[in-house]
Design a protein around this motif. Structure first.
Motif, mmCIF file in Angstrom:
data_model
loop_
_atom_site.group_PDB
_atom_site.id
_atom_site.type_symbol
_atom_site.label_atom_id
_atom_site.label_comp_id
_atom_site.label_asym_id
_atom_site.label_seq_id
_atom_site.Cartn_x
_atom_site.Cartn_y
_atom_site.Cartn_z
ATOM 1 N N ALA A 157 1.053 -0.923 0.343
ATOM 2 C CA ALA A 157 -0.441 -0.028 0.272
ATOM 3 C C ALA A 157 0.991 1.112 0.142
ATOM 4 N N ASP A 158 0.306 2.644 -1.158
ATOM 5 C CA ASP A 158 1.007 3.368 -0.839
ATOM 6 C C ASP A 158 2.527 3.238 -1.655
ATOM 7 N N ASP A 159 3.255 1.869 -2.336
ATOM 8 C CA ASP A 159 4.367 2.203 -3.024
ATOM 9 C C ASP A 159 4.105 2.988 -4.602
ATOM 10 N N LYS A 160 4.933 3.219 -5.174
ATOM 11 C CA LYS A 160 4.364 3.597 -6.341
ATOM 12 C C LYS A 160 4.508 3.176 -7.066
ATOM 13 N N LEU A 161 4.083 2.805 -8.204
ATOM 14 C CA LEU A 161 4.153 2.158 -9.592
ATOM 15 C C LEU A 161 4.966 2.541 -9.894
ATOM 16 N N PRO A 162 5.767 2.372 -11.231
ATOM 17 C CA PRO A 162 6.507 2.419 -12.113
ATOM 18 C C PRO A 162 5.949 3.176 -13.047
ATOM 19 N N SER A 163 6.733 4.017 -13.793
ATOM 20 C CA SER A 163 5.482 4.932 -14.548
ATOM 21 C C SER A 163 5.205 4.290 -16.096
ATOM 22 N N ALA A 164 4.297 4.573 -16.688
ATOM 23 C CA ALA A 164 3.820 4.203 -18.106
ATOM 24 C C ALA A 164 4.329 3.474 -18.720
ATOM 25 N N ARG A 165 5.554 4.175 -19.259
ATOM 26 C CA ARG A 165 6.509 4.171 -20.084
ATOM 27 C C ARG A 165 7.566 3.321 -19.717
ATOM 28 N N GLU A 166 8.085 2.900 -18.930
ATOM 29 C CA GLU A 166 8.682 1.664 -17.835
ATOM 30 C C GLU A 166 8.062 0.427 -17.993
ATOM 31 N N LEU A 167 6.652 0.279 -17.547
ATOM 32 C CA LEU A 167 5.695 -0.452 -17.451
ATOM 33 C C LEU A 167 5.520 -1.098 -18.711
#
Length: 116
Positions: free
Chosen positions: A32-42
């Motif tokens: 919870a509250d971890d930042k996801l990788p960016s759309a570009r990274e994913l």
């Protein structure tokens, strides 16, 4: 809460992303509250277009798995249906405050009624 069953047939590319991120959250790789990788990274990780990632994010948001802050990124909300203890504590305090406000409002109405 029932867990979604794994699809047996071909899976849309955006759903591969959705299922993978859900699995990362379930296993604790993402908390919870971890930042996801960016759309570009994913996009690079999954070999799909950034629009596909955005569609996956939209599905994850709609299902309650993630939330976003404009310009800051997307973050893990948690497993839908799970409520953190600190959330329960906050809700309890809010409920207590709501009761106190109602009591004060009632008292104020009574005082106004006596002075009329």
């Amino acid at each position: 809460m029932t867990r979604p069953t794994q699809p047996t047939g071909p899976v849309q590319p955006y759903m591969r992303v959705v299922l993978d991120i859900q699995q990362r959250i379930r296993t604790g790789q993402l908390a919870a509250d971890d930042k996801l990788p960016s759309a570009r990274e994913l996009s690079a990780e999954f070999g799909v277009a950034t629009g596909t990632i955005q569609r996956a994010f939209g599905q994850l948001k709609a299902d309650g798995w993630i939330y976003s802050h404009q310009g800051l990124g997307s973050y893990v909300r948690g497993i839908p249906g799970d409520v953190a203890p600190e959330t329960v504590s906050t809700l309890t305090r809010l409920s207590d405050l709501e009761q106190r406000v109602r009591a004060l409002e009632d008292e104020l109405r009574q005082l106004r009624g006596k002075s009329a």
